[in-house]
Scaffold this active site. Structure first.
Site, PDB file in Angstrom:
ATOM      1  N   GLY A 177       4.096  29.609  -0.280  1.00  0.00           N
ATOM      2  CA  GLY A 177       4.378  29.717   1.044  1.00  0.00           C
ATOM      3  C   GLY A 177       3.159  30.417   1.812  1.00  0.00           C
ATOM      4  O   GLY A 177       2.155  30.866   1.278  1.00  0.00           O
ATOM      5  N   GLY A 178       3.049  30.072   3.319  1.00  0.00           N
ATOM      6  CA  GLY A 178       1.871  30.602   4.101  1.00  0.00           C
ATOM      7  C   GLY A 178       1.376  29.405   4.839  1.00  0.00           C
ATOM      8  O   GLY A 178       2.011  27.993   4.616  1.00  0.00           O
ATOM      9  N   ASP A 203      11.702  30.844   2.719  1.00  0.00           N
ATOM     10  CA  ASP A 203      10.718  30.312   3.850  1.00  0.00           C
ATOM     11  C   ASP A 203      11.252  30.902   5.121  1.00  0.00           C
ATOM     12  O   ASP A 203      12.187  31.364   5.150  1.00  0.00           O
ATOM     13  CB  ASP A 203      10.915  28.640   3.977  1.00  0.00           C
ATOM     14  CG  ASP A 203       9.682  28.170   4.252  1.00  0.00           C
ATOM     15  OD1 ASP A 203       8.904  27.235   3.645  1.00  0.00           O
ATOM     16  OD2 ASP A 203       9.444  28.211   5.772  1.00  0.00           O
ATOM     17  N   ARG A 238     -11.494  10.304   0.439  1.00  0.00           N
ATOM     18  CA  ARG A 238     -11.939  11.649  -0.061  1.00  0.00           C
ATOM     19  C   ARG A 238     -10.625  11.976  -1.252  1.00  0.00           C
ATOM     20  O   ARG A 238     -11.055  12.370  -2.415  1.00  0.00           O
ATOM     21  CB  ARG A 238     -11.979  12.684   0.887  1.00  0.00           C
ATOM     22  CG  ARG A 238     -11.942  14.194   0.310  1.00  0.00           C
ATOM     23  CD  ARG A 238     -11.987  15.193   1.454  1.00  0.00           C
ATOM     24  NE  ARG A 238     -11.923  16.450   0.915  1.00  0.00           N
ATOM     25  CZ  ARG A 238     -10.597  16.984   0.710  1.00  0.00           C
ATOM     26  NH1 ARG A 238      -9.727  16.388   1.015  1.00  0.00           N
ATOM     27  NH2 ARG A 238     -10.457  18.200   0.099  1.00  0.00           N
ATOM     28  N   LEU A 241       5.376  20.607  -0.517  1.00  0.00           N
ATOM     29  CA  LEU A 241       5.497  20.910  -1.978  1.00  0.00           C
ATOM     30  C   LEU A 241       6.688  21.563  -2.274  1.00  0.00           C
ATOM     31  O   LEU A 241       7.262  21.228  -3.399  1.00  0.00           O
ATOM     32  CB  LEU A 241       4.411  21.639  -2.418  1.00  0.00           C
ATOM     33  CG  LEU A 241       2.806  21.038  -2.179  1.00  0.00           C
ATOM     34  CD1 LEU A 241       1.737  21.519  -3.021  1.00  0.00           C
ATOM     35  CD2 LEU A 241       2.747  19.573  -2.629  1.00  0.00           C
ATOM     36  N   SER A 267      -6.280  26.662  -3.284  1.00  0.00           N
ATOM     37  CA  SER A 267      -6.746  25.334  -2.526  1.00  0.00           C
ATOM     38  C   SER A 267      -7.985  25.246  -3.001  1.00  0.00           C
ATOM     39  O   SER A 267      -9.014  26.140  -3.138  1.00  0.00           O
ATOM     40  CB  SER A 267      -6.278  25.717  -1.051  1.00  0.00           C
ATOM     41  OG  SER A 267      -7.087  24.396  -0.551  1.00  0.00           O
ATOM     42  N   LEU A 272       6.788  36.128   5.155  1.00  0.00           N
ATOM     43  CA  LEU A 272       5.915  36.827   4.115  1.00  0.00           C
ATOM     44  C   LEU A 272       5.158  37.964   4.801  1.00  0.00           C
ATOM     45  O   LEU A 272       4.756  38.709   3.951  1.00  0.00           O
ATOM     46  CB  LEU A 272       5.031  35.791   3.687  1.00  0.00           C
ATOM     47  CG  LEU A 272       5.606  34.730   2.744  1.00  0.00           C
ATOM     48  CD1 LEU A 272       4.544  33.452   2.586  1.00  0.00           C
ATOM     49  CD2 LEU A 272       5.971  35.246   1.192  1.00  0.00           C
ATOM     50  N   TYR A 313      -8.731  29.508   6.407  1.00  0.00           N
ATOM     51  CA  TYR A 313      -7.836  29.136   5.357  1.00  0.00           C
ATOM     52  C   TYR A 313      -8.420  29.281   4.000  1.00  0.00           C
ATOM     53  O   TYR A 313      -7.625  29.972   3.194  1.00  0.00           O
ATOM     54  CB  TYR A 313      -7.301  27.805   5.794  1.00  0.00           C
ATOM     55  CG  TYR A 313      -6.538  27.054   4.544  1.00  0.00           C
ATOM     56  CD1 TYR A 313      -5.254  27.652   4.148  1.00  0.00           C
ATOM     57  CD2 TYR A 313      -6.930  26.163   3.944  1.00  0.00           C
ATOM     58  CE1 TYR A 313      -4.801  26.959   3.295  1.00  0.00           C
ATOM     59  CE2 TYR A 313      -6.231  25.417   2.941  1.00  0.00           C
ATOM     60  CZ  TYR A 313      -5.142  25.928   2.744  1.00  0.00           C
ATOM     61  OH  TYR A 313      -4.199  25.510   1.775  1.00  0.00           O
TER      62      TYR A 313
HETATM   63  P1  NAI Z   1       3.369  23.334   4.091  1.00  0.00           P
HETATM   64  O1  NAI Z   1       2.687  23.684   5.282  1.00  0.00           O
HETATM   65  O2  NAI Z   1       4.021  22.301   4.120  1.00  0.00           O
HETATM   66  O3  NAI Z   1       4.281  24.348   3.529  1.00  0.00           O
HETATM   67  C1  NAI Z   1       4.101  25.846   3.727  1.00  0.00           C
HETATM   68  C2  NAI Z   1       5.607  26.539   3.813  1.00  0.00           C
HETATM   69  O4  NAI Z   1       5.100  27.828   4.206  1.00  0.00           O
HETATM   70  C3  NAI Z   1       6.065  25.845   5.088  1.00  0.00           C
HETATM   71  O5  NAI Z   1       7.352  25.618   5.050  1.00  0.00           O
HETATM   72  C4  NAI Z   1       6.169  27.237   6.019  1.00  0.00           C
HETATM   73  O6  NAI Z   1       7.193  27.259   6.727  1.00  0.00           O
HETATM   74  C5  NAI Z   1       5.902  28.378   5.044  1.00  0.00           C
HETATM   75  N1  NAI Z   1       5.352  29.649   5.810  1.00  0.00           N
HETATM   76  C6  NAI Z   1       4.349  29.649   6.474  1.00  0.00           C
HETATM   77  N2  NAI Z   1       4.047  30.911   7.139  1.00  0.00           N
HETATM   78  C7  NAI Z   1       5.045  31.673   6.326  1.00  0.00           C
HETATM   79  C8  NAI Z   1       5.351  33.036   6.589  1.00  0.00           C
HETATM   80  N3  NAI Z   1       4.697  33.891   7.435  1.00  0.00           N
HETATM   81  N4  NAI Z   1       6.542  33.505   5.928  1.00  0.00           N
HETATM   82  C9  NAI Z   1       7.091  32.388   5.300  1.00  0.00           C
HETATM   83  N5  NAI Z   1       6.824  31.304   4.742  1.00  0.00           N
HETATM   84  C10 NAI Z   1       5.860  30.865   5.688  1.00  0.00           C
HETATM   85  O7  NAI Z   1       2.332  23.281   2.714  1.00  0.00           O
HETATM   86  P2  NAI Z   1       2.284  22.379   1.381  1.00  0.00           P
HETATM   87  O8  NAI Z   1       1.547  20.999   1.466  1.00  0.00           O
HETATM   88  O9  NAI Z   1       3.959  22.451   1.029  1.00  0.00           O
HETATM   89  O10 NAI Z   1       1.494  23.242   0.435  1.00  0.00           O
HETATM   90  C11 NAI Z   1       2.280  24.435  -0.178  1.00  0.00           C
HETATM   91  C12 NAI Z   1       1.003  25.454  -0.624  1.00  0.00           C
HETATM   92  O11 NAI Z   1       0.299  24.820  -1.574  1.00  0.00           O
HETATM   93  C13 NAI Z   1       0.407  26.029   0.602  1.00  0.00           C
HETATM   94  O12 NAI Z   1       0.078  27.323   0.180  1.00  0.00           O
HETATM   95  C14 NAI Z   1      -0.980  25.346   0.846  1.00  0.00           C
HETATM   96  O13 NAI Z   1      -1.910  26.215   1.061  1.00  0.00           O
HETATM   97  C15 NAI Z   1      -1.154  24.939  -0.876  1.00  0.00           C
HETATM   98  N6  NAI Z   1      -1.994  23.866  -0.995  1.00  0.00           N
HETATM   99  C16 NAI Z   1      -1.455  22.582  -0.723  1.00  0.00           C
HETATM  100  C17 NAI Z   1      -2.026  21.458  -0.978  1.00  0.00           C
HETATM  101  C18 NAI Z   1      -1.552  19.805  -0.614  1.00  0.00           C
HETATM  102  O14 NAI Z   1      -2.182  18.903  -0.928  1.00  0.00           O
HETATM  103  N7  NAI Z   1      -0.289  19.884  -0.244  1.00  0.00           N
HETATM  104  C19 NAI Z   1      -3.561  21.598  -1.400  1.00  0.00           C
HETATM  105  C20 NAI Z   1      -4.077  22.852  -1.487  1.00  0.00           C
HETATM  106  C21 NAI Z   1      -3.104  23.828  -1.347  1.00  0.00           C
HETATM  107  C1  15L Z   2      -4.833  21.916   1.209  1.00  0.00           C
HETATM  108  O1  15L Z   2      -5.282  22.823   1.112  1.00  0.00           O
HETATM  109  C2  15L Z   2      -3.818  21.539   2.372  1.00  0.00           C
HETATM  110  O2  15L Z   2      -2.782  22.541   2.265  1.00  0.00           O
HETATM  111  C3  15L Z   2      -3.558  20.147   2.324  1.00  0.00           C
HETATM  112  O3  15L Z   2      -2.643  19.740   3.613  1.00  0.00           O
HETATM  113  C4  15L Z   2      -4.594  19.145   2.376  1.00  0.00           C
HETATM  114  O4  15L Z   2      -5.377  19.093   3.533  1.00  0.00           O
HETATM  115  C5  15L Z   2      -5.435  19.428   1.145  1.00  0.00           C
HETATM  116  O5  15L Z   2      -5.774  20.936   1.032  1.00  0.00           O
HETATM  117  C6  15L Z   2      -6.703  18.567   0.952  1.00  0.00           C
HETATM  118  O6  15L Z   2      -7.876  19.015   0.784  1.00  0.00           O
HETATM  119  O7  15L Z   2      -6.651  17.369   0.951  1.00  0.00           O
END
Ligand code: NAI
Ligand code: 15L
Length: 264
Positions: A70-71, A32, A172, A13, A109, A50, A134
């Site tokens: 992040g996370g 990051d 889904r 994202l 999430s 973080l 999570y």
């Molecule tokens: P992603 O896993 O691609 O990106 C998360 C980023 O956080 C990574 O670049 C990682 O290096 C960084 N990170 C992890 N641990 C860290 C730490 N200790 N310190 C600093 N950085 C750290 O995930 P994505 O898909 O980009 O999601 C972004 C956010 O949105 C997340 O918080 C995720 O839980 C949330 N989210 C995303 C969804 C989706 O469909 N992509 C759905 C629901 C929630």
């Molecule tokens: C999340 O929270 C995850 O970050 C993403 O990778 C997907 O699994 C999403 O939910 C989902 O429910 O599809």
């Protein structure tokens, strides 16, 4: 917007929102644990774990807004979730308090409520029923945000993102899909609102089938434009076999609900 901090900037994202928000902020401070080196002229990068209170404190200094992506983004060991999500989100809010940041976009999430059945229409007042450690960590982040609002007036959008990918990856996600364009628009609307409070928003596009009702967030004026309907006839979605009694199909969280417990 002046200077916006985006955590998780190297993630999925982070990458897409950097492109969508390129002209939105005067400066985007990206962060990051993974390096980002393809910086645009108005972007800077600060490597930061973080889990480090000290590093997050200096990361946030001078920022007007935080988009917290992040996370750890899927189920993981408790230690990794503790560091990235629980301590990480606490450090972000503590730094926001010390440096007078007024508004946070918190990427929560759908897995906060993943153990609700799919027949149940949820809204902002529905009970948290996390489907994973999570999901529990995102619930913690939401409660923390509420505390920082009630005690210090820091406003937050608690965005329970569904599935934000270029297109739904499975059946889904026809219900949970959020387009990248709708997410970018939501971020802009959250910061444009006169008042935000501490508001739960389901991050989902205008799909025909949905399990989530955003009526308590209507005042923000976000109305998602995209729909998963354009993908409905794709063979990979039509041909996917599902067993309606499988917990991954009964519960909103899908495989997060049906997977076993993740032990260290
Ligand atoms: P992603 O896993 O691609 O990106 C998360 C980023 O956080 C990574 O670049 C990682 O290096 C960084 N990170 C992890 N641990 C860290 C730490 N200790 N310190 C600093 N950085 C750290 O995930 P994505 O898909 O980009 O999601 C972004 C956010 O949105 C997340 O918080 C995720 O839980 C949330 N989210 C995303 C969804 C989706 O469909 N992509 C759905 C629901 C929630
Ligand atoms: C999340 O929270 C995850 O970050 C993403 O990778 C997907 O699994 C999403 O939910 C989902 O429910 O599809």
């Amino acid at each position: 917007m002046k200077r916006v901090l985006m955590t998780g900037a190297a993630g999925n994202l982070g990458k897409t929102m950097r492109a969508s928000l390129a002209d939105w902020a005067d400066e985007l401070r990206l962060s990051d644990i993974v390096m980002v080196d393809d910086l645009l002229p108005n972007e800077t990068f600060v490597a930061c774990d973080l889990a480090s209170a000290e590093d997050v404190m200096s990361l946030v200094e001078g920022c007007d807004a935080i988009v917290h992506f992040g996370g750890v983004s899927t189920e993981n060991t408790f230690d990794n979730i503790l560091n990235g999500n629980i301590k990480g989100t606490y450090h972000i809010y503590e730094a926001a308090r010390k440096h007078a940041v007024k508004r946070v976009f918190f990427a929560s999430s759908n897995h906060v409520v993943g153990f609700h059945q799919r027949e149940t229409l949820l809204d902002a007042h529905s009970q948290m029923r996390p489907d994973s450690l999570y999901g529990v960590s995102k619930g913690f982040g939401e409660l923390l945000a509420q505390y920082y609002f009630d005690k210090f007036g820091i406003e937050s959008a608690l965005v329970r993102i569904g599935s934000c990918f270029p297109k739904p990856l499975n059946r889904r996600m026809v219900s949970t899909w959020l387009s990248e364009g709708d997410l970018a628009d939501l971020i802009k609307k959250v910061y444009a609102a006169d008042r935000l409070g501490c508001t739960v928003i389901y991050g989902v596009s205008n799909n025909a089938s949905t399990w989530w009702d955003n009526r308590h967030a209507k005042f923000i004026g976000w109305s998602p434009q995209d729909s998963s309907a354009v993908f409905e006839h794709e063979a990979y979605l039509q041909e996917e076999l599902v067993d309606p009694n499988d917990p991954a199909v009964r519960f909103q969280g899908g495989i997060f609900a049906s997977d076993g417990h993740f032990e260290d």
